[in-house]
Design a protein around this motif. Structure first.
Motif, PDB file in Angstrom:
ATOM      1  N   ALA A  24       0.816  -1.219   0.000  1.00 38.03           N
ATOM      2  CA  ALA A  24       0.000   0.000   0.000  1.00 38.03           C
ATOM      3  C   ALA A  24       0.849   1.269   0.000  1.00 38.03           C
ATOM      4  O   ALA A  24       0.372   2.339  -0.383  1.00 38.03           O
ATOM      5  N   ASP A  25       2.107   1.160   0.417  1.00 40.30           N
ATOM      6  CA  ASP A  25       3.011   2.317   0.443  1.00 40.30           C
ATOM      7  C   ASP A  25       3.580   2.650  -0.930  1.00 40.30           C
ATOM      8  O   ASP A  25       4.129   3.723  -1.135  1.00 40.30           O
ATOM      9  N   VAL A  26       3.488   1.705  -1.857  1.00 43.58           N
ATOM     10  CA  VAL A  26       4.164   1.831  -3.144  1.00 43.58           C
ATOM     11  C   VAL A  26       3.128   2.045  -4.245  1.00 43.58           C
ATOM     12  O   VAL A  26       2.348   1.157  -4.552  1.00 43.58           O
ATOM     13  N   ALA A  27       3.121   3.244  -4.817  1.00 40.18           N
ATOM     14  CA  ALA A  27       2.190   3.551  -5.913  1.00 40.18           C
ATOM     15  C   ALA A  27       2.647   2.837  -7.178  1.00 40.18           C
ATOM     16  O   ALA A  27       3.839   2.665  -7.424  1.00 40.18           O
ATOM     17  N   ASP A  28       1.697   2.447  -7.991  1.00 41.69           N
ATOM     18  CA  ASP A  28       1.984   1.722  -9.223  1.00 41.69           C
ATOM     19  C   ASP A  28       1.905   2.672 -10.415  1.00 41.69           C
ATOM     20  O   ASP A  28       0.818   2.978 -10.893  1.00 41.69           O
ATOM     21  N   ALA A  29       3.053   3.182 -10.864  1.00 43.98           N
ATOM     22  CA  ALA A  29       3.170   4.008 -12.068  1.00 43.98           C
ATOM     23  C   ALA A  29       2.286   5.256 -12.031  1.00 43.98           C
ATOM     24  O   ALA A  29       1.678   5.619 -13.028  1.00 43.98           O
ATOM     25  N   CYS A  34       2.976   9.850  -3.078  1.00 44.84           N
ATOM     26  CA  CYS A  34       3.411   8.632  -2.405  1.00 44.84           C
ATOM     27  C   CYS A  34       4.896   8.697  -2.035  1.00 44.84           C
ATOM     28  O   CYS A  34       5.659   9.451  -2.611  1.00 44.84           O
ATOM     29  N   ARG A  35       5.284   7.868  -1.056  1.00 46.45           N
ATOM     30  CA  ARG A  35       6.691   7.790  -0.637  1.00 46.45           C
ATOM     31  C   ARG A  35       7.516   6.970  -1.612  1.00 46.45           C
ATOM     32  O   ARG A  35       8.713   7.165  -1.732  1.00 46.45           O
ATOM     33  N   ALA A  36       6.871   6.012  -2.251  1.00 44.96           N
ATOM     34  CA  ALA A  36       7.576   5.078  -3.118  1.00 44.96           C
ATOM     35  C   ALA A  36       6.736   4.790  -4.361  1.00 44.96           C
ATOM     36  O   ALA A  36       5.512   4.890  -4.325  1.00 44.96           O
ATOM     37  N   ILE A  37       7.412   4.421  -5.434  1.00 46.42           N
ATOM     38  CA  ILE A  37       6.722   4.170  -6.697  1.00 46.42           C
ATOM     39  C   ILE A  37       7.378   3.000  -7.409  1.00 46.42           C
ATOM     40  O   ILE A  37       8.600   2.834  -7.354  1.00 46.42           O
ATOM     41  N   CYS A  38       6.561   2.171  -8.041  1.00 45.93           N
ATOM     42  CA  CYS A  38       7.089   1.050  -8.819  1.00 45.93           C
ATOM     43  C   CYS A  38       6.546   1.113 -10.248  1.00 45.93           C
ATOM     44  O   CYS A  38       5.667   1.918 -10.550  1.00 45.93           O
ATOM     45  N   HIS A  39       7.084   0.279 -11.088  1.00 48.78           N
ATOM     46  CA  HIS A  39       6.706   0.217 -12.508  1.00 48.78           C
ATOM     47  C   HIS A  39       6.847   1.576 -13.191  1.00 48.78           C
ATOM     48  O   HIS A  39       6.024   1.979 -14.004  1.00 48.78           O
ATOM     49  N   VAL A  40       7.929   2.263 -12.858  1.00 49.98           N
ATOM     50  CA  VAL A  40       8.188   3.582 -13.436  1.00 49.98           C
ATOM     51  C   VAL A  40       8.327   3.498 -14.951  1.00 49.98           C
ATOM     52  O   VAL A  40       7.996   4.441 -15.664  1.00 49.98           O
ATOM     53  N   GLU A  41       8.773   2.349 -15.438  1.00 56.35           N
ATOM     54  CA  GLU A  41       8.928   2.188 -16.895  1.00 56.35           C
ATOM     55  C   GLU A  41       7.602   2.393 -17.633  1.00 56.35           C
ATOM     56  O   GLU A  41       7.595   2.789 -18.793  1.00 56.35           O
TER      57      GLU A  41
END
Length: 116
Positions: A24-29, A34-41
Motif C-alpha cells: 500500500a506504500d508503493v504507488a503503481d506508475a 506517495c513515498r515510493a513508486i514502482c513500474h516507473v517504466e
C-alpha cells in the motif's frame, strides 16, 4: 532516493518489502504524493517531457522501482526500441540522483552505488 532496478520478476518488490515498504506504500506508475513508486517504466510511454525531467519529478521519492529493459533481445519494432532506449536513459538519470542504487539479480540485491 533508493533506486531498485533489475529484470522482470527479479525480486524488486520483495526487496522493497524487506526494506519496510508495504504494498500500500508503493504507488503503481502514478506520479502522486506517495513515498515510493514502482513500474516507473510504464510512465515513460505516456510522459511528454525528457527523461531527465521525469527523473527530476521522481527524485523526491524515498524508493523508486524501475525495470531494466536493456538486457534482452533488441525489439523488432521501432517504437519498442525507442521505449527501451528511454527507459535506459531514465534509469541512468535516476541512478545519478539516487543515494543508493540496487540491482536485483535472481532475487539477490547487488548494491552498485552507496549503501542501504
Amino acid at each position: 532516493m533508493v533506486l531498485v532496478t533489475g529484470g522482470c520478476a527479479s525480486g524488486k518488490r520483495t526487496f522493497a518489502r524487506g526494506l519496510g515498504y508495504e504494498d500500500a506504500d508503493v504507488a503503481d506508475a502514478v506520479l502522486d504524493e506517495c513515498r515510493a513508486i514502482c513500474h516507473v517504466e510504464k510512465l515513460v510511454a505516456c510522459f511528454e517531457g525528457s527523461m531527465e525531467e521525469l527523473a527530476g519529478k521522481l527524485a523526491d521519492k524515498e524508493l523508486v522501482i524501475c525495470r531494466e529493459m536493456g538486457c534482452g533481445p533488441v525489439p523488432a519494432r521501432a517504437d519498442d526500441r525507442e521505449l527501451r532506449e528511454k527507459v535506459g536513459r531514465l534509469n541512468a538519470a535516476l541512478a545519478a540522483r539516487a543515494t543508493c542504487v540496487v540491482r536485483m539479480v535472481c532475487g539477490i540485491p547487488c548494491v552498485i552505488k552507496g549503501q542501504l
